[in-house]
Scaffold this motif. Structure first.
Motif, PDB file in Angstrom:
ATOM      1  N   ALA A 129      13.387  -0.175  -1.567  1.00 11.94           N
ATOM      2  CA  ALA A 129      11.894  -0.250  -2.492  1.00 11.94           C
ATOM      3  C   ALA A 129      11.247   1.243  -2.655  1.00 11.94           C
ATOM      4  N   GLU A 130      11.541   1.727  -1.801  1.00 12.62           N
ATOM      5  CA  GLU A 130      10.813   3.181  -1.901  1.00 12.62           C
ATOM      6  C   GLU A 130      11.273   3.743  -3.140  1.00 12.62           C
ATOM      7  N   VAL A 131      12.345   3.973  -3.233  1.00  7.29           N
ATOM      8  CA  VAL A 131      12.950   4.919  -4.226  1.00  7.29           C
ATOM      9  C   VAL A 131      12.760   4.261  -5.695  1.00  7.29           C
ATOM     10  N   ASN A 135      16.538  -1.805   3.168  1.00  7.04           N
ATOM     11  CA  ASN A 135      15.730  -2.643   2.093  1.00  7.04           C
ATOM     12  C   ASN A 135      14.254  -1.766   1.960  1.00  7.04           C
ATOM     13  N   HIS A 136      13.767  -1.256   3.025  1.00  4.96           N
ATOM     14  CA  HIS A 136      12.557  -0.304   2.942  1.00  4.96           C
ATOM     15  C   HIS A 136      12.925   0.806   1.706  1.00  4.96           C
ATOM     16  N   HIS A 137      14.172   1.660   2.392  1.00  5.26           N
ATOM     17  CA  HIS A 137      14.639   2.717   1.157  1.00  5.26           C
ATOM     18  C   HIS A 137      14.749   2.231  -0.152  1.00  5.26           C
ATOM     19  N   LYS A 153       0.925  -1.231   0.069  1.00  7.38           N
ATOM     20  CA  LYS A 153      -0.114   0.122   0.058  1.00  7.38           C
ATOM     21  C   LYS A 153       0.882   1.091  -0.003  1.00  7.38           C
ATOM     22  N   HIS A 154       1.809   1.169   0.681  1.00  4.31           N
ATOM     23  CA  HIS A 154       2.965   2.214   0.849  1.00  4.31           C
ATOM     24  C   HIS A 154       3.430   2.606  -0.403  1.00  4.31           C
ATOM     25  N   MET A 155       3.853   1.300  -1.114  1.00  5.70           N
ATOM     26  CA  MET A 155       4.709   1.514  -2.427  1.00  5.70           C
ATOM     27  C   MET A 155       3.580   2.039  -3.568  1.00  5.70           C
TER      28      MET A 155
HETATM   29 MN   LIG Z   1       8.524   4.704   3.707  1.00  6.50          MN
END
Ligand SMILES: [Mn+2]
Length: 204
Positions: free
Chosen positions: A171-173, A167-169, A45-47
């Protein structure tokens, strides 16, 4: 929210109901980055929110299904249905820039995404995210999502993850640069009004 009835803008809608999942997507390429995502996977959802916000694509997604097997089917099917909605919204690509690219950073992480609404789906994803699930989103599902999206949208999609530790960063970029690259590609080209941006005269 976006959809057929929302008035101005280039919109696309797609739905897919299978024995595994039920997914619907409505989007507006001429939006302002408003999103409404009904999905029980917080990280995905965030992505999708990043894609909408940075792409200035209004996006409504409703997705549910067989989470007892994990998130594989649902994430894949969102890629398929989002791709189909995108393809519908782009239409014959008349008057658009057609190609777009974006670098997106987030602290130590950096991604480059390049897209081309060529009418032919092709994905080259060079991104090693690592093994840890981010929330409930397994890193290999991001690749799978991007490949499904490119195929169904009829776009060439190149993603390079150039730097990152978290990992979160990482994916987010990828999702931020995807949004911005698509935003550039679907922008109306004021010098090419009414033209299909191909020497073949067709991109469908
Ligand atoms: Mn984030």
């Amino acid at each position: 929210m976006p959809g057929k009835a929302s008035g101005a803008g280039r919109t696309g809608s797609a739905k897919r109901n299978t024995g595994e999942t039920q997914v619907s997507v409505d989007l507006n390429l001429d939006g302002t980055g408003i999103f409404d995502i009904s999905l029980d996977n917080g990280m995905m959802k965030h992505m999708l929110s990043q894609f909408s916000k940075h792409g200035l694509v209004d996006l409504k997604v409703v997705a549910k299904g067989d989470t007892e097997v994990g998130w594989h089917h649902i994430v894949e099917d969102i890629g398929i249905v989002l791709g189909r909605a995108l393809r519908e919204a782009v239409g014959d690509a008349r008057g658009i820039v057609r190609m777009g690219h974006s670098y997106a950073p987030l602290d130590e992480a950096l991604a480059l995404t390049v897209v081309d609404f060529s009418g032919r789906g092709y994905a080259v994803i060079e991104a090693t995210i690592g093994d840890d699930d981010m929330g409930e989103l397994a890193p290999d599902l991001i690749r799978h999502f991007l490949e499904s999206l490119a195929r169904e949208a009829g776009m060439a999609l190149h993603v390079r993850l150039l730097a990152g530790e978290n990992n979160h960063h990482k994916a987010e970029v990828i999702f931020k640069s995807l949004g911005r690259a698509i935003r550039m590609a679907v922008a109306k080209d004021p010098r090419a009004t009414g033209d299909i941006p191909s020497t073949k005269g067709s991109l469908v």
